[in-house]
Design a protein around this motif. Structure first.
Motif, mmCIF file in Angstrom:
data_model
loop_
_atom_site.group_PDB
_atom_site.id
_atom_site.type_symbol
_atom_site.label_atom_id
_atom_site.label_comp_id
_atom_site.label_asym_id
_atom_site.label_seq_id
_atom_site.Cartn_x
_atom_site.Cartn_y
_atom_site.Cartn_z
ATOM 1 N N GLN A 335 0.845 -1.202 0.000
ATOM 2 C CA GLN A 335 0.000 0.000 0.000
ATOM 3 C C GLN A 335 0.876 1.246 0.000
ATOM 4 O O GLN A 335 0.651 2.191 -0.757
ATOM 5 N N ASN A 336 1.899 1.213 0.868
ATOM 6 C CA ASN A 336 2.809 2.351 0.976
ATOM 7 C C ASN A 336 3.633 2.522 -0.296
ATOM 8 O O ASN A 336 3.806 3.636 -0.811
ATOM 9 N N LEU A 337 4.134 1.411 -0.837
ATOM 10 C CA LEU A 337 4.963 1.477 -2.040
ATOM 11 C C LEU A 337 4.149 1.955 -3.240
ATOM 12 O O LEU A 337 4.646 2.716 -4.069
ATOM 13 N N GLN A 338 2.887 1.523 -3.324
ATOM 14 C CA GLN A 338 2.040 1.968 -4.431
ATOM 15 C C GLN A 338 1.814 3.474 -4.372
ATOM 16 O O GLN A 338 1.777 4.153 -5.406
ATOM 17 N N GLN A 339 1.682 4.002 -3.162
ATOM 18 C CA GLN A 339 1.537 5.456 -3.005
ATOM 19 C C GLN A 339 2.794 6.162 -3.514
ATOM 20 O O GLN A 339 2.712 7.196 -4.189
ATOM 21 N N GLN A 340 3.990 5.605 -3.187
ATOM 22 C CA GLN A 340 5.240 6.174 -3.684
ATOM 23 C C GLN A 340 5.259 6.160 -5.218
ATOM 24 O O GLN A 340 5.648 7.140 -5.857
ATOM 25 N N PHE A 341 4.818 5.036 -5.790
ATOM 26 C CA PHE A 341 4.845 4.868 -7.237
ATOM 27 C C PHE A 341 3.873 5.832 -7.923
ATOM 28 O O PHE A 341 4.211 6.468 -8.933
ATOM 29 N N THR A 342 2.678 5.935 -7.379
ATOM 30 C CA THR A 342 1.667 6.827 -7.961
ATOM 31 C C THR A 342 2.123 8.278 -7.902
ATOM 32 O O THR A 342 1.987 9.040 -8.874
ATOM 33 N N LYS A 343 2.692 8.673 -6.769
ATOM 34 C CA LYS A 343 3.193 10.037 -6.617
ATOM 35 C C LYS A 343 4.363 10.287 -7.572
ATOM 36 O O LYS A 343 4.503 11.372 -8.153
ATOM 37 N N HIS A 344 5.207 9.260 -7.741
ATOM 38 C CA HIS A 344 6.371 9.354 -8.611
ATOM 39 C C HIS A 344 5.953 9.634 -10.065
ATOM 40 O O HIS A 344 6.656 10.343 -10.797
ATOM 41 N N TRP A 345 4.797 9.078 -10.480
ATOM 42 C CA TRP A 345 4.334 9.248 -11.856
ATOM 43 C C TRP A 345 3.268 10.329 -12.000
ATOM 44 O O TRP A 345 2.668 10.472 -13.066
ATOM 45 N N GLN A 346 3.053 11.074 -10.941
ATOM 46 C CA GLN A 346 2.021 12.117 -10.983
ATOM 47 C C GLN A 346 2.334 13.128 -12.096
ATOM 48 O O GLN A 346 3.463 13.585 -12.247
ATOM 49 N N ASN A 347 1.306 13.453 -12.877
ATOM 50 C CA ASN A 347 1.418 14.416 -13.988
ATOM 51 C C ASN A 347 2.317 13.929 -15.131
ATOM 52 O O ASN A 347 2.764 14.718 -15.958
ATOM 53 N N ARG A 348 2.623 12.630 -15.146
ATOM 54 C CA ARG A 348 3.391 12.062 -16.262
ATOM 55 C C ARG A 348 2.637 10.849 -16.792
ATOM 56 O O ARG A 348 1.980 10.145 -16.028
ATOM 57 N N ASP A 349 2.736 10.608 -18.076
ATOM 58 C CA ASP A 349 2.024 9.501 -18.695
ATOM 59 C C ASP A 349 3.024 8.554 -19.356
ATOM 60 O O ASP A 349 3.577 8.858 -20.416
ATOM 61 N N PRO A 350 3.284 7.389 -18.747
ATOM 62 C CA PRO A 350 4.258 6.456 -19.337
ATOM 63 C C PRO A 350 3.793 5.860 -20.655
ATOM 64 O O PRO A 350 4.603 5.344 -21.427
ATOM 65 N N PHE A 351 2.485 5.944 -20.936
ATOM 66 C CA PHE A 351 1.964 5.322 -22.151
ATOM 67 C C PHE A 351 2.177 6.190 -23.393
ATOM 68 O O PHE A 351 1.940 5.737 -24.506
ATOM 69 N N LYS A 352 2.629 7.436 -23.208
ATOM 70 C CA LYS A 352 2.956 8.264 -24.377
ATOM 71 C C LYS A 352 4.132 7.657 -25.122
ATOM 72 O O LYS A 352 4.187 7.668 -26.347
ATOM 73 N N GLU A 353 5.081 7.126 -24.351
ATOM 74 C CA GLU A 353 6.251 6.497 -24.962
ATOM 75 C C GLU A 353 5.994 5.029 -25.297
ATOM 76 O O GLU A 353 6.664 4.462 -26.151
ATOM 77 N N HIS A 354 5.027 4.430 -24.621
ATOM 78 C CA HIS A 354 4.798 2.989 -24.783
ATOM 79 C C HIS A 354 3.324 2.718 -25.045
ATOM 80 O O HIS A 354 2.687 1.952 -24.329
ATOM 81 N N ASN A 355 2.806 3.330 -26.081
ATOM 82 C CA ASN A 355 1.389 3.163 -26.413
ATOM 83 C C ASN A 355 1.066 1.716 -26.797
ATOM 84 O O ASN A 355 -0.065 1.252 -26.648
ATOM 85 N N ASN A 356 2.083 1.000 -27.294
ATOM 86 C CA ASN A 356 1.860 -0.402 -27.693
ATOM 87 C C ASN A 356 1.438 -1.268 -26.513
ATOM 88 O O ASN A 356 0.791 -2.306 -26.680
ATOM 89 N N LEU A 357 1.799 -0.845 -25.291
ATOM 90 C CA LEU A 357 1.419 -1.618 -24.111
ATOM 91 C C LEU A 357 -0.094 -1.669 -23.944
ATOM 92 O O LEU A 357 -0.645 -2.683 -23.506
ATOM 93 N N LEU A 358 -0.765 -0.580 -24.279
ATOM 94 C CA LEU A 358 -2.222 -0.549 -24.162
ATOM 95 C C LEU A 358 -2.866 -1.458 -25.204
ATOM 96 O O LEU A 358 -3.853 -2.151 -24.913
ATOM 97 N N ILE A 359 -2.311 -1.454 -26.410
ATOM 98 C CA ILE A 359 -2.837 -2.325 -27.468
ATOM 99 C C ILE A 359 -2.640 -3.784 -27.074
ATOM 100 O O ILE A 359 -3.551 -4.615 -27.221
ATOM 101 N N GLN A 360 -1.469 -4.092 -26.529
ATOM 102 C CA GLN A 360 -1.201 -5.456 -26.070
ATOM 103 C C GLN A 360 -2.163 -5.847 -24.956
ATOM 104 O O GLN A 360 -2.705 -6.954 -24.943
ATOM 105 N N GLY A 361 -2.360 -4.914 -24.015
ATOM 106 C CA GLY A 361 -3.268 -5.181 -22.907
ATOM 107 C C GLY A 361 -4.685 -5.431 -23.380
ATOM 108 O O GLY A 361 -5.385 -6.310 -22.861
ATOM 109 N N MET A 362 -5.109 -4.646 -24.367
ATOM 110 C CA MET A 362 -6.454 -4.820 -24.915
ATOM 111 C C MET A 362 -6.593 -6.201 -25.557
ATOM 112 O O MET A 362 -7.573 -6.915 -25.327
ATOM 113 N N LYS A 363 -5.593 -6.596 -26.351
ATOM 114 C CA LYS A 363 -5.678 -7.865 -27.070
ATOM 115 C C LYS A 363 -5.540 -9.081 -26.155
ATOM 116 O O LYS A 363 -5.951 -10.187 -26.518
ATOM 117 N N ARG A 364 -4.975 -8.874 -24.975
ATOM 118 C CA ARG A 364 -4.871 -9.987 -24.024
ATOM 119 C C ARG A 364 -6.131 -10.155 -23.178
ATOM 120 O O ARG A 364 -6.288 -11.156 -22.484
#
Length: 744
Positions: A335-364
């Motif tokens: 729970q604590n680590l997830q809060q660190q991770f969420t805060k770490h990525w606040q206002n940033r979108d990792p899927f801009k660089e890795h949009n293929n991950l969403l397509i893969q996720g959809m197809k799975r």
């Protein structure tokens, strides 16, 4: 026509007709019963069927400490004996359903005619005895028929079977079988499952008011369900308490007092997706099914065993308390680590660089596969995945309902850190705790055994072990500078290093501080083939190519394999296969299968002891030091952190004399990770879960886990482990090899 005007001939004719009707009716009934007995309306159970009534019975999983861990079932049913049931349950049942149960022989004729009269005047009541209801439960596949024409022959069959049951079984056996077979609702079949589901207790400990609630459900599993219709259930309970008092089973004063109490539920629904050790139970089931198939373990008639129906008893090595502590440790820290991770990525979108991950996720996804099977076009599927809808989402504070698109839900779940942990006894290979993921309901993929990830620096001890086995001292000093290795069928390889320590350092210090240059130097001396062979000998089942980079853990492995490998360091160099299944018995207690672990001598005993000392150094002075300064674990503990490229995987392998554990943390996709090593390293993402777990274990003396030191080799320790003493004996100067690669 007045009766007084009837002639004697008319009266005789009337009487004759009346008795013809009566005898005709009796003859019809006799003929009907005879036809039923002969099987004209369907086969009756044979004597063998009566001796061995079949019902779907859940298989029960037991822990090492003989606690029920869970069940495999189609119907959640586990039988109990007469002695395992509180007599108050029998009394509540008899007072409610069959007050003359002890007197009749399967059919209560007095009650039958009384009920017939009540039905004729419009007061509909049932006339079935407990034995007749048992006959229906055991031998009627289609259940109680609603049509009169179908119900009549079924009723006659019940009566015949009831009489047969009374001849073959005692009253105690009949009423016990009844309570073992009835449906109590909420996927609870039989009194054992019902007591667990509604009151989190066992049948032996059921109280009078709880008994009244449970027996009350039998009149209608939905109408009188204490979870769906608590007011009706309360009224039904109070009525049964009155009946129990009227029958003299409980004092009237107790009945009146108990009626004032609420239902007192401790609802504990049974499900394959909730409860303790859900990931473990899923893996165990697959393993048992595979074992039965491979070894051709079948019933006497040659048919295969069905874990969901045949009431098998599965005895595992899991320790109930340790499993609880492992899951609690994960929940507390993640729970604590997830809060660190969420805060770490606040206002940033990792899927801009890795949009293929969403397509893969959809197809799975199951949704995508279902739409494809339905024949939807790619454009229709895209629209569907971008249409907002209400769905249930996992959070560390509990499930929530939210409105978002399926594509947004893929993004949501991909940003969750996953975690897995396994703990085992290194001396016998028995697995004590298994946490395959963070929530089985939402993340079903097991990361202990099924999932493999790059192991990073947790592989370094394998390289050092080969070096120690070939004569290196843990106090041997090497200049910590970049090194290149070539000549192994690949491009020349030069490792990168994170915060390298300057100058000459000992092998012990290099391992403690996870120094890549020195590790590569050792690899150059001992050669990749020897390291790969040892790694495989220590139980790593995935591919370990004989290339230099494996010294830094570039290969993938499971938590299961890595934990087993580290156990060899503790167990005097002997690798013992991690096992989690001890034996399987059928419902009568006959042993169907027993499992013994494989054992391989992987390391020299002296080398193994030296490695435990070096792994203790990781905790005392290296990357695992927070076990001491933050969590206060100053007793003898060894370990190794591991962090892979871009902080995609965080590991910690922990060793104590009695327990070895492996912990992994990372996202589903390696492209999503902490961008900072300070946050993403194994010391921050995995080590704390081991620490919290061990603190809980040490705080529970009933587990018998001590804070003693590791055992010496049988012949005593012959290696100098004190580096000050070692350097003094050699004049205190750094050792510099004359050749690039030492020959052994």
């Amino acid at each position: 026509m007045a009766i007084n005007n009837l002639s004697s001939e008319d009266i005789k004719r009337f009487n004759k007709t009346f008795w013809k009707i009566i005898f005709g009716f009796i003859a019809f009934i006799v003929l009907l019963i005879g036809s039923t007995a002969l099987g004209l309306f369907g086969a009756l159970p044979s004597f063998r069927d009566l001796e061995n009534p079949k019902s779907n019975e859940a298989s029960v999983i037991y822990t090492q400490d003989k606690i029920e861990l869970g069940n495999y079932f189609v119907q959640n049913r586990s039988n109990v004996s007469y002695q395992e049931i509180n007599p108050i349950l029998f009394k509540a049942l008899i007072a409610t359903e069959d007050v003359r149960f002890q007197e009749h022989s399967g059919i209560d004729f007095r009650r039958t005619f009384t009920i017939l009269f009540y039905n004729l005047i419009g007061k509909k009541q049932g006339a079935s005895t407990i034995t007749q209801q048992l006959a229906l439960n055991l031998f009627s596949k289609e259940g109680r028929q609603k049509s009169f024409l179908k119900r009549l022959p079924q009723k006659l069959k019940e009566q015949i079977v009831a009489v047969k049951l009374e001849r073959n079984y005692t009253k105690e056996e009949i009423i016990t079988m009844y309570l073992n077979t009835v449906d109590f609702g909420n996927n609870s079949y039989g009194i054992k499952a019902a007591a667990k589901t509604y009151f989190n207790t066992i049948p032996k400990n059921v109280t009078p008011e709880q008994a009244a609630v449970l027996i009350g459900i039998l009149k209608g599993t939905s109408m009188y369900s204490p979870t769906r219709n608590p007011k009706r259930a309360l009224g039904r309970r109070n009525l049964i308490l009155s009946k129990m008092a009227d029958a003299g089973y409980i004092p009237q004063t107790d009945a009146e007092r108990l009626k004032k109490q609420d239902l007192g539920l401790k609802f504990n629904p049974s499900s394959h997706t909730v409860g303790l050790a859900t990931y473990f139970r899923a893996i165990l089931k697959q393993d048992i099914q595979k074992t039965f198939e491979e070894l051709s373990i079948t019933k006497a008639d040659g048919t295969p065993y069905d874990l969901d129906r045949d009431g098998l008893k599965v005895f595992t090595t899991i320790n109930y308390k340790m499993q609880q502590y492992a899951e609690q440790a994960q929940r507390e820290y993640m729970q604590n680590l997830q809060q660190q991770f969420t805060k770490h990525w606040q206002n940033r979108d990792p899927f801009k660089e890795h949009n293929n991950l969403l397509i893969q996720g959809m197809k799975r996804s199951d949704r995508y596969r279902a739409l494809k099977e339905y024949g939807a076009s790619d454009e229709d599927i895209k629209k569907d995945f971008n249409k907002p809808q209400q769905m249930e989402l996992f959070t560390w504070k509990g499930n929530i309902t939210a409105t978002l698109t399926p594509m947004d839900s893929i993004k949501y779940y991909k940003m969750f850190l996953r975690n897995a942990m396994m703990t085992m006894d290194p001396t016998n290979g028995e697995v004590r705790a298994w946490v395959g993921g963070i929530n089985f309901e939402h993340f079903k993929y097991d990361q202990v055994k099924m999932g493999t990830r790059q192991v990073g620096s947790t592989a370094k001890p394998f390289t050092y072990a080969v070096g120690i086995d070939n004569g290196f001292s843990p106090c041997y000093q090497v200049n910590n500078v970049p090194i290149t290795i070539d000549g192994y069928g690949t491009e020349p390889w030069t490792p990168r290093a994170y915060n390298p320590l300057p100058g000459f350092i000992t092998l012990r210090k290099a391992l403690a501080n996870s120094q890549n240059y020195v590790t590569a130097w050792v690899m150059k001396q001992v050669q990749p083939t020897a390291v790969a062979e040892l790694t495989k000998r220590m139980g790593i089942t995935t591919d370990v190519p004989a290339v230099p980079s494996i010294c830094l853990g570039t290969f993938n492995a499971s938590v299961y394999d890595m934990t087993g490998a580290y156990s060899a360091f503790v167990n005097h160099g002997v690798w013992t296969e991690p096992i989690y299944l001890n034996r399987i018995e059928d419902k009568n207690g006959n042993v169907l299968y027993e499992r013994k672990p494989k054992v391989i001598v992987a390391l020299n005993e002296q080398t193994a002891y030296t490695m435990t000392s070096m792994l203790k150094g990781v905790v005392q002075e290296g990357t695992g030091h927070r076990l001491q300064f933050k969590y206060g674990l100053y007793n003898p503990i060894g370990g190794k952190t591991g962090t892979t490229n871009d902080n995609s995987d965080g590991w910690f392998m922990g060793i104590t004399p009695q327990l070895v554990a492996g912990v992994w943390t990372g996202c589903e996709d390696r492209d999503i990770h902490f961008r900072s090593t300070d946050l993403g390293e194994g010391a921050n993402t995995a080590l704390p879960i081991f620490a919290i777990f061990m603190k809980k274990v040490y705080a529970d003396p009933s587990l018998g886990i001590t804070k003693n030191d590791f055992e010496l080799p049988k012949g005593g320790n012959t290696t100098t482990l004190d580096c000050n003493q070692y350097q003094n004996s050699r004049g205190g100067s750094p050792e510099i090899p004359t050749d690039e690669r030492l020959n052994f």
